[in-house]
Design an enzyme around this catalytic site. Structure first.
Site, mmCIF file in Angstrom:
data_model
loop_
_atom_site.group_PDB
_atom_site.id
_atom_site.type_symbol
_atom_site.label_atom_id
_atom_site.label_comp_id
_atom_site.label_asym_id
_atom_site.label_seq_id
_atom_site.Cartn_x
_atom_site.Cartn_y
_atom_site.Cartn_z
ATOM 1 C CG ASN A 214 63.580 55.988 -22.133
ATOM 2 O OD1 ASN A 214 63.167 56.841 -21.360
ATOM 3 N ND2 ASN A 214 62.768 55.139 -22.774
ATOM 4 C CB ALA A 279 55.199 57.230 -22.642
ATOM 5 N N PRO A 309 55.075 47.557 -30.580
ATOM 6 C CG PRO A 309 53.162 47.078 -29.342
ATOM 7 C CD PRO A 309 54.593 46.691 -29.502
ATOM 8 C CG ASP A 310 54.388 54.128 -33.201
ATOM 9 O OD1 ASP A 310 53.667 54.782 -32.424
ATOM 10 O OD2 ASP A 310 55.302 54.640 -33.884
ATOM 11 C CB ILE A 311 51.326 53.184 -28.005
ATOM 12 C CG1 ILE A 311 52.054 51.982 -27.394
ATOM 13 C CG2 ILE A 311 49.987 53.422 -27.311
ATOM 14 C CD1 ILE A 311 52.528 52.209 -25.965
HETATM 15 O O1 PMT Z 1 59.920 62.251 -18.790
HETATM 16 P P1 PMT Z 1 60.775 63.493 -18.756
HETATM 17 O O2 PMT Z 1 62.099 63.259 -18.063
HETATM 18 O O3 PMT Z 1 60.054 64.692 -18.214
HETATM 19 O O4 PMT Z 1 61.166 63.845 -20.273
HETATM 20 C C1 PMT Z 1 60.181 64.213 -21.200
HETATM 21 C C2 PMT Z 1 60.430 63.608 -22.581
HETATM 22 C C3 PMT Z 1 61.703 64.157 -23.173
HETATM 23 C C4 PMT Z 1 60.492 62.082 -22.479
HETATM 24 C C5 PMT Z 1 59.183 64.005 -23.435
HETATM 25 O O5 PMT Z 1 59.129 65.401 -23.535
HETATM 26 C C6 PMT Z 1 59.220 63.376 -24.833
HETATM 27 O O6 PMT Z 1 59.831 63.859 -25.752
HETATM 28 N N1 PMT Z 1 58.526 62.229 -24.995
HETATM 29 C C7 PMT Z 1 58.516 61.442 -26.227
HETATM 30 C C8 PMT Z 1 59.714 60.538 -26.218
HETATM 31 C C9 PMT Z 1 59.755 59.649 -27.417
HETATM 32 O O7 PMT Z 1 59.716 58.470 -27.303
HETATM 33 O O8 PMT Z 1 59.757 60.276 -28.597
HETATM 34 P P2 PMT Z 1 59.816 59.551 -30.031
HETATM 35 O O9 PMT Z 1 60.145 60.661 -30.965
HETATM 36 O O10 PMT Z 1 60.696 58.367 -29.960
HETATM 37 O O11 PMT Z 1 58.365 59.036 -30.274
HETATM 38 C C10 PMT Z 1 57.364 59.771 -30.991
HETATM 39 C C11 PMT Z 1 56.012 59.639 -30.358
HETATM 40 O O12 PMT Z 1 55.503 58.311 -30.509
HETATM 41 C C12 PMT Z 1 55.979 59.933 -28.873
HETATM 42 O O13 PMT Z 1 54.779 60.646 -28.631
HETATM 43 C C13 PMT Z 1 55.941 58.565 -28.234
HETATM 44 O O14 PMT Z 1 55.219 58.585 -26.998
HETATM 45 C C14 PMT Z 1 55.182 57.752 -29.264
HETATM 46 N N2 PMT Z 1 55.559 56.333 -29.317
HETATM 47 C C15 PMT Z 1 56.824 55.971 -29.680
HETATM 48 C C16 PMT Z 1 57.144 54.644 -29.786
HETATM 49 C C17 PMT Z 1 56.170 53.669 -29.487
HETATM 50 N N3 PMT Z 1 56.462 52.386 -29.557
HETATM 51 N N4 PMT Z 1 54.946 54.049 -29.112
HETATM 52 C C18 PMT Z 1 54.619 55.358 -29.022
HETATM 53 O O15 PMT Z 1 53.480 55.690 -28.672
#
Ligand code: PMT
Length: 412
Positions: A214, A279, A309-311
């Site tokens: 991504n 991340a 896995p959802d960390i």
């Molecule tokens: O890296 P940059 O270019 O500076 O951009 C920053 C960003 C936009 C990536 C950052 O600000 C951001 O939004 N990060 C979260 C991205 C994301 O995966 O969001 P999500 O809504 O899909 O996930 C929700 C949360 O669960 C996040 O905190 C993610 O880290 C966590 N997660 C998601 C999936 C997974 N398998 N494990 C996780 O821990």
């Protein structure tokens, strides 16, 4: 001082009082330092005892006052070397021209300068003397030399002097002395707090040369790491593939895939006070990455994906989880989706950002993924805050201040 925590609570302050007319003000200083939470012991130069009696300081501090190196009674209570070790701060107020000269030349033939020489604690002087003495070249040189060796100089203030003259040489006001002392002990909002931060994208291999990834650049997570370090946190940074310099004083672990990130996080999570998931972890990975490069044909090709896995969810579900700050990257319904993630993943806080428009609109309004700018809408169980669009480093500092506040509320 903005954003910093500081207090004189439980601090040991050795007050050195020298022989000048301002010595009488030191009595009030003792009281005020005690009110601020400090424990006080007093050392007086022989000259000081001509202006105010040791009894005054003994009554105020509740401890024998030391006036000479060879005073058996005071030495029996706490020897001068012991005093030197006991002090978190040696504050000399008022500091006369003579005592400043002694200190600058490293003399040890008199109790106060001997203690300073034997101490590795912070030393501060609050000069008070006639303005001509203060401006004298020798005094100025001595002061500069002391400053070079780390001694802090509080004041002097300007104004009318006991001798009738007007000029620089007055003891700084008590309030200002207290503030200056307090600032010496200021620490970051997250001093010593252990924080793990995930950053960047993950790459999920399809075959040896291709992956699903991504647009995350890691900038947001790295900026948060820097902001946390600025506030005294001990930072572990676990990052996917990015092209960024390691923030100074951080412990960095590089990973490629979500599974590797998961492993790296779990290895160390029990040690952490706070977990920040910045991340952009891939939700799915190719179920069976192929060992050889896929050959091109005219047929359609489909790749079966399996959930990662959802960390963050797993960390928040630990028996005694750290304080968790998640991110939500959304292209619509920012608030609803963020609140759902806050609840479903049982997080303490979530920082939501819109990540859609920069895909089609690469102008100065871009935010989120792979931009230098971002804007965040932060939610917790009973509140929210909007952090307006600005550079990610500035935004990270605001987010860390907010996080420190919420973390404090929960842990105290
Ligand atoms: O890296 P940059 O270019 O500076 O951009 C920053 C960003 C936009 C990536 C950052 O600000 C951001 O939004 N990060 C979260 C991205 C994301 O995966 O969001 P999500 O809504 O899909 O996930 C929700 C949360 O669960 C996040 O905190 C993610 O880290 C966590 N997660 C998601 C999936 C997974 N398998 N494990 C996780 O821990």
């Amino acid at each position: 001082m903005h954003g910093m925590k500081a207090s004189l609570h439980n601090k040991n302050i050795l007050l050195g009082v020298c022989g000048g007319i301002a010595a009488y003000k030191a009595a009030e200083l003792v009281r005020r330092l005690q009110d601020a939470g400090a424990s006080i012991r007093v050392v007086m130069t022989p000259g000081a005892t001509k202006f105010i009696t040791p009894l005054t300081f003994q009554a105020l501090s509740g401890h024998p006052v030391h006036t000479s190196l060879l005073d058996t009674e005071a030495e029996a209570a706490m020897g001068h070397i012991e005093l030197a070790r006991w002090a978190d701060l040696i504050l000399i107020a008022p500091a006369t021209a003579n005592s400043i000269a002694r200190l600058a030349s490293g003399r040890a033939d008199e109790l106060l300068s001997a203690i300073c020489l034997a101490s590795s604690s912070k030393i501060a002087i609050a000069p008070a003397m006639n303005h001509v003495m203060w401006m004298a070249e020798t005094t100025q040189k001595n002061v500069q030399q002391l400053q070079k060796s780390g001694v802090k100089v509080f004041g002097p203030a300007s104004g009318s002097q006991a001798c009738g003259d007007v000029g620089p040489g007055r003891l700084l006001e008590i309030d200002e002395l207290i503030t200056s002392c307090t600032q010496l002990f200021s620490t970051g909002e997250l001093q010593g707090i252990k924080i793990m931060i995930t950053a960047g994208p993950t790459y999920e291999p399809i075959d040896p040369v291709r992956f699903i990834g991504n647009r995350s650049s890691g900038q947001m997570g790295f900026a948060i790491a820097r902001a946390a370090i600025e506030q005294g946190a001990v930072v572990s940074l676990i990052t996917g593939p990015v092209h960024l310099e390691t923030p100074e004083h951080s412990k960095r672990t590089d990973v490629d895939t979500a599974l590797q990130m998961h492993q790296a996080v779990m290895n160390d999570i029990k040690e952490q006070d706070i977990f920040i998931a910045t991340a952009a972890v891939a939700d799915y990975r190719p179920a069976k990455p192929l060992p050889q490069k896929i050959k091109k044909t005219d047929d359609e090709l489909s790749i079966t994906l399996t959930p990662n896995p959802d960390i963050l969810k797993e960390v928040a579900a630990l028996d005694s989880p750290p304080f968790t700050l998640g991110f939500a990257a959304e292209t619509q319904n920012l608030k609803d989706y963020a609140l759902q993630k806050l609840k479903n993943k049982k997080l303490h806080m979530i920082a939501a950002n819109l990540v859609a428009h920069n895909l089609e609109n690469k102008d100065e309004q871009d935010t989120g993924f792979n931009s230098e700018y971002n804007a965040l809408h932060v939610f917790w169980s009973n509140g929210e805050a909007t952090l307006e669009r600005c550079r990610k480093m500035q935004l990270a500092r605001q987010l860390i201040t907010l996080l420190a506040k919420k973390y404090d509320e929960i842990t105290t």
